[in-house]
Scaffold this motif. Structure first.
Motif, PDB file in Angstrom:
ATOM      1  N   SER A 120      -7.951   7.983  -1.168  1.00 24.62           N
ATOM      2  CA  SER A 120      -6.875   8.614  -0.422  1.00 24.62           C
ATOM      3  C   SER A 120      -5.800   9.125  -1.379  1.00 24.62           C
ATOM      4  O   SER A 120      -5.367   8.401  -2.280  1.00 24.62           O
ATOM      5  N   GLN A 121      -5.405  10.382  -1.177  1.00 23.26           N
ATOM      6  CA  GLN A 121      -4.387  11.007  -2.006  1.00 23.26           C
ATOM      7  C   GLN A 121      -3.401  11.752  -1.114  1.00 23.26           C
ATOM      8  O   GLN A 121      -3.787  12.313  -0.086  1.00 23.26           O
ATOM      9  N   VAL A 166       0.872   4.843   0.086  1.00 22.65           N
ATOM     10  CA  VAL A 166       2.232   4.300   0.095  1.00 22.65           C
ATOM     11  C   VAL A 166       2.250   2.984  -0.677  1.00 22.65           C
ATOM     12  O   VAL A 166       3.115   2.735  -1.518  1.00 22.65           O
ATOM     13  N   GLU A 167       1.261   2.130  -0.381  1.00 21.53           N
ATOM     14  CA  GLU A 167       1.169   0.837  -1.058  1.00 21.53           C
ATOM     15  C   GLU A 167       0.896   1.011  -2.546  1.00 21.53           C
ATOM     16  O   GLU A 167       1.423   0.263  -3.381  1.00 21.53           O
ATOM     17  N   LYS A 168       0.101   2.013  -2.895  1.00 19.97           N
ATOM     18  CA  LYS A 168      -0.263   2.223  -4.295  1.00 19.97           C
ATOM     19  C   LYS A 168       0.882   2.837  -5.100  1.00 19.97           C
ATOM     20  O   LYS A 168       1.191   2.382  -6.208  1.00 19.97           O
ATOM     21  N   THR A 249      12.600   5.520  -2.070  1.00 19.08           N
ATOM     22  CA  THR A 249      11.726   4.877  -3.049  1.00 19.08           C
ATOM     23  C   THR A 249      12.123   3.421  -3.253  1.00 19.08           C
ATOM     24  O   THR A 249      11.264   2.522  -3.269  1.00 19.08           O
ATOM     25  N   ASP A 250      13.421   3.150  -3.390  1.00 17.71           N
ATOM     26  CA  ASP A 250      13.896   1.775  -3.559  1.00 17.71           C
ATOM     27  C   ASP A 250      13.507   0.919  -2.360  1.00 17.71           C
ATOM     28  O   ASP A 250      13.116  -0.246  -2.519  1.00 17.71           O
ATOM     29  N   ARG A 251      13.610   1.482  -1.173  1.00 19.81           N
ATOM     30  CA  ARG A 251      13.254   0.729   0.033  1.00 19.81           C
ATOM     31  C   ARG A 251      11.769   0.405   0.070  1.00 19.81           C
ATOM     32  O   ARG A 251      11.367  -0.690   0.440  1.00 19.81           O
ATOM     33  N   LEU A 252      10.952   1.364  -0.334  1.00 20.46           N
ATOM     34  CA  LEU A 252       9.508   1.132  -0.336  1.00 20.46           C
ATOM     35  C   LEU A 252       9.101   0.101  -1.384  1.00 20.46           C
ATOM     36  O   LEU A 252       8.067  -0.557  -1.240  1.00 20.46           O
ATOM     37  N   LYS A 253       9.898  -0.036  -2.438  1.00 21.57           N
ATOM     38  CA  LYS A 253       9.597  -1.040  -3.462  1.00 21.57           C
ATOM     39  C   LYS A 253      10.011  -2.437  -3.032  1.00 21.57           C
ATOM     40  O   LYS A 253       9.498  -3.436  -3.559  1.00 21.57           O
ATOM     41  N   SER A 254      10.927  -2.522  -2.077  1.00 23.70           N
ATOM     42  CA  SER A 254      11.425  -3.829  -1.654  1.00 23.70           C
ATOM     43  C   SER A 254      10.878  -4.278  -0.303  1.00 23.70           C
ATOM     44  O   SER A 254      10.946  -5.450   0.049  1.00 23.70           O
TER      45      SER A 254
END
Length: 266
Positions: A120-121, A166-168, A249-254
């Motif tokens: 998936s890309q 998203v997870e990757k 991006t910060d939210r997705l990392k946390s």
């Protein structure tokens, strides 16, 4: 004479699908999508628009027997291509400081029982001047304007693909909807972009409404969302200039976004 679907080989629900195609696109469809099955009819050369590439040139009417599902797939190719090209062109013209590249282009593919035969890309990836990924975009297309939609649909399989990258990647993730309409130039036609809207991954998840089994495409499940979470594309420039994509991006990392179908992030 007994016919089979030129793409998957099925004898069920066959229709004689026709396309006005230039010679190059006819060859591409034959070799890349139809397992080298040549058209069963190939005549009536005219000056017009190629159904696949959209160029105005010499085209010829070609026909292949296709099942209902494969006919839907093949007819979706030019719509998806126009949508991706339209979004990429807009991004490159309107947003500076980010290099946008098409990372999952629409390609003609033969039938496969296993749709998970490629990683998936995201459709489009944005890079900074050092080559780092800073945002990704999934492009969806349809005939309707967001303003006229009662709900925005995503196949559950598309939701799963989006969550995988998203997870990757753990970078700002956006979904763009492109309204693609037909322009008729009898006996041919072509597709054009009529509008673009966008939302981010968290807003989409927050606006989940329900899951519904589709009446077409073998009854696959689709997720429905409130279309009001989408904004006109012009406002995306402010998303970038204000730096809100960095906050995303910060939210997705946390946070862990476990689902796009109603479950809250953890």
């Amino acid at each position: 004479m007994s016919y089979r679907c030129a793409r998957c080989g099925s004898r069920k629900s066959l229709t004689l699908s026709f396309f006005f195609l230039c010679n190059d696109c006819a060859t591409k469809l034959t070799t890349e999508a139809f397992d080298n099955n040549k058209p069963v009819f190939e005549e009536l050369q005219v000056k017009g628009y190629c159904y696949l590439c959209g160029k105005y040139t010499d085209v010829k009417l070609r026909q292949w027997p296709l099942c209902e599902d494969c006919s839907r797939v093949v007819h979706s190719y030019p719509i998806g291509i126009v949508a991706q090209e339209c979004v990429l062109k807009w991004l490159r013209e309107k947003i500076t400081g980010i290099r946008f590249e098409l990372t999952d282009p629409i390609t003609l593919r033969p039938y496969s029982k296993n749709r998970k035969d490629k990683e998936s890309q995201p459709d489009i990836t944005g890079y900074d001047d050092k080559g780092n990924k800073i945002l990704v975009i999934e492009v969806k297309s349809g005939h309707s304007s967001i303003d006229k939609m009662k709900s925005f649909q995503l196949d559950i399989s598309d939701c799963e693909d989006i969550l995988k990258y998203v997870e990757k990647e753990r970078v700002a993730t956006y979904i763009f909807h492109v309204q693609v309409t037909e322009v008729f130039e009898p006996p041919t036609m072509y597709f054009k972009c009529a509008g673009i809207w966008w939302t981010d991954i968290f807003e989409l998840s927050k606006n989940f409404q329900r899951k519904v089994k589709r009446r077409i495409d073998r009854g696959k499940m689709a997720a429905h969302y409130n279309p009001r979470c989408f904004k006109p594309v012009e406002s995306f420039t402010d998303e970038i200039k204000s730096g809100r994509y960095k906050d995303l991006t910060d939210r997705l990392k946390s946070e862990i976004l476990s689902s796009l179908c109603g479950q809250s992030s953890e």
